[in-house]
Design an enzyme around this catalytic site. Structure first.
Site, mmCIF file in Angstrom:
data_model
loop_
_atom_site.group_PDB
_atom_site.id
_atom_site.type_symbol
_atom_site.label_atom_id
_atom_site.label_comp_id
_atom_site.label_asym_id
_atom_site.label_seq_id
_atom_site.Cartn_x
_atom_site.Cartn_y
_atom_site.Cartn_z
ATOM 1 N N GLU A 28 -3.397 -8.900 -26.637
ATOM 2 C CA GLU A 28 -4.492 -9.442 -25.837
ATOM 3 C C GLU A 28 -4.295 -8.933 -24.416
ATOM 4 O O GLU A 28 -3.346 -9.323 -23.738
ATOM 5 C CB GLU A 28 -4.483 -10.969 -25.872
ATOM 6 C CG GLU A 28 -4.829 -11.533 -27.226
ATOM 7 C CD GLU A 28 -4.755 -13.053 -27.286
ATOM 8 O OE1 GLU A 28 -4.068 -13.679 -26.441
ATOM 9 O OE2 GLU A 28 -5.383 -13.616 -28.192
ATOM 10 N N GLN A 47 -16.038 -8.387 -12.309
ATOM 11 C CA GLN A 47 -16.407 -6.983 -12.488
ATOM 12 C C GLN A 47 -15.235 -6.242 -13.132
ATOM 13 O O GLN A 47 -14.080 -6.469 -12.776
ATOM 14 C CB GLN A 47 -16.734 -6.360 -11.124
ATOM 15 C CG GLN A 47 -17.188 -4.925 -11.179
ATOM 16 C CD GLN A 47 -17.635 -4.428 -9.811
ATOM 17 O OE1 GLN A 47 -18.232 -5.151 -9.024
ATOM 18 N NE2 GLN A 47 -17.343 -3.175 -9.514
ATOM 19 N N HIS A 62 -7.198 1.247 -0.873
ATOM 20 C CA HIS A 62 -8.482 0.577 -0.688
ATOM 21 C C HIS A 62 -8.330 -0.935 -0.587
ATOM 22 O O HIS A 62 -7.447 -1.521 -1.194
ATOM 23 C CB HIS A 62 -9.409 0.877 -1.867
ATOM 24 C CG HIS A 62 -9.677 2.320 -2.066
ATOM 25 N ND1 HIS A 62 -9.860 2.867 -3.314
ATOM 26 C CD2 HIS A 62 -9.771 3.356 -1.200
ATOM 27 C CE1 HIS A 62 -10.073 4.172 -3.207
ATOM 28 N NE2 HIS A 62 -10.025 4.490 -1.929
ATOM 29 N N LYS A 72 -7.224 -8.111 -7.953
ATOM 30 C CA LYS A 72 -7.376 -7.150 -9.046
ATOM 31 C C LYS A 72 -6.317 -7.382 -10.123
ATOM 32 O O LYS A 72 -5.170 -7.705 -9.811
ATOM 33 C CB LYS A 72 -7.221 -5.718 -8.537
ATOM 34 C CG LYS A 72 -8.277 -5.291 -7.544
ATOM 35 C CD LYS A 72 -8.018 -3.881 -7.032
ATOM 36 C CE LYS A 72 -9.084 -3.473 -6.021
ATOM 37 N NZ LYS A 72 -8.812 -2.135 -5.467
ATOM 38 N N HIS A 119 -4.741 -1.383 -2.004
ATOM 39 C CA HIS A 119 -4.279 -0.968 -3.325
ATOM 40 C C HIS A 119 -4.595 0.495 -3.568
ATOM 41 O O HIS A 119 -5.618 1.009 -3.120
ATOM 42 C CB HIS A 119 -4.975 -1.834 -4.390
ATOM 43 C CG HIS A 119 -4.707 -1.382 -5.776
ATOM 44 N ND1 HIS A 119 -5.667 -0.771 -6.546
ATOM 45 C CD2 HIS A 119 -3.579 -1.421 -6.516
ATOM 46 C CE1 HIS A 119 -5.134 -0.468 -7.722
ATOM 47 N NE2 HIS A 119 -3.868 -0.842 -7.721
ATOM 48 N N TYR A 132 -9.508 -1.919 -14.388
ATOM 49 C CA TYR A 132 -9.166 -3.067 -13.554
ATOM 50 C C TYR A 132 -10.321 -4.038 -13.435
ATOM 51 O O TYR A 132 -11.483 -3.669 -13.453
ATOM 52 C CB TYR A 132 -8.634 -2.659 -12.187
ATOM 53 C CG TYR A 132 -9.528 -1.816 -11.314
ATOM 54 C CD1 TYR A 132 -10.206 -2.373 -10.236
ATOM 55 C CD2 TYR A 132 -9.667 -0.455 -11.538
ATOM 56 C CE1 TYR A 132 -10.999 -1.608 -9.416
ATOM 57 C CE2 TYR A 132 -10.458 0.328 -10.719
ATOM 58 C CZ TYR A 132 -11.125 -0.252 -9.665
ATOM 59 O OH TYR A 132 -11.920 0.516 -8.852
ATOM 60 N N ASP A 169 -11.329 9.123 0.986
ATOM 61 C CA ASP A 169 -9.940 8.719 1.220
ATOM 62 C C ASP A 169 -9.270 9.568 2.303
ATOM 63 O O ASP A 169 -8.360 9.098 2.981
ATOM 64 C CB ASP A 169 -9.136 8.769 -0.075
ATOM 65 C CG ASP A 169 -9.533 7.654 -1.043
ATOM 66 O OD1 ASP A 169 -10.308 6.764 -0.644
ATOM 67 O OD2 ASP A 169 -9.077 7.684 -2.198
#
Length: 185
Positions: A28, A47, A62, A72, A119, A132, A169
């Site tokens: 899972e 999301q 980010h 996240k 991150h 993610y 970036d």
């Protein structure tokens, strides 16, 4: 599921119970009631994102500013990445510090990275696919980026890869020039 706080204790390493035999494996990857019980966190993911990257692609560092900050839950379904979380919470005793972890389809490890962290990840294998979940929706006006090679953070990235960055970036700001600096330590 095994949950281990990392050197910055709010970042959690999650190792699912994997059932493996000659046919393959099953686990899972997320179950809300178990996640809440094992982490003591009451978060809602709104999301899911999926990216594919080539070797040397670095995505990050980010974050989104409040009120659209994101927590996240990240994992790799193909390949291997070096995942990094940088504490950017001004009042945190670990502000400006970071943790890294190797995530791969083989080890099936996941990281929970709470709000208040920048991150990023670097693809170490030929390619990677990365999934993610986020606790808030993507909000372009709230998105920020810290330079991957910021001298203040001094992140120990692998030196044997040709780093590939997006144009966005490449325009990241230094930690000291961000609204996050100075840390209150």
């Amino acid at each position: 599921m095994k949950v281990t706080p990392l050197s910055i204790p709010d970042v959690l390493l999650i190792e699912p119970d994997v059932f493996e035999d000659a046919r393959g494996f099953f686990f899972e990857s997320f179950r809300g009631d178990v996640f809440k019980k094992e982490t003591s966190l009451n978060v809602s993911f709104v999301q899911d994102n999926h990216s594919k990257s080539s070797q040397g692609v670095l995505r990050g560092l980010h974050y989104q500013i409040p009120p659209h900050a994101q927590g996240k839950l990240v994992r790799v379904i193909q390949g291997e990445v070096l995942d990094i979380a940088v504490d950017i919470r001004k009042s945190s005793p670990t502000c400006g510090q970071y943790v890294t972890e190797i995530l791969s389809n083989d080890n099936k490890k996941q990281l929970y990275i709470p709000e208040g962290f920048a991150h990023g990840f670097l693809t170490l294998s030929k390619t990677s696919e990365y999934l993610y979940k986020t606790t808030d929706f993507y909000h372009p006006e709230s998105e920020r980026c810290i330079l991957w090679n910021d001298g203040t953070l001094n992140i120990n990235w692998p030196r044997d890869l040709n780093i590939l960055l997006s144009s966005k970036d490449l325009l990241g700001q230094t930690f000291k020039s961000s609204e996050l600096f100075p840390c209150k330590q």
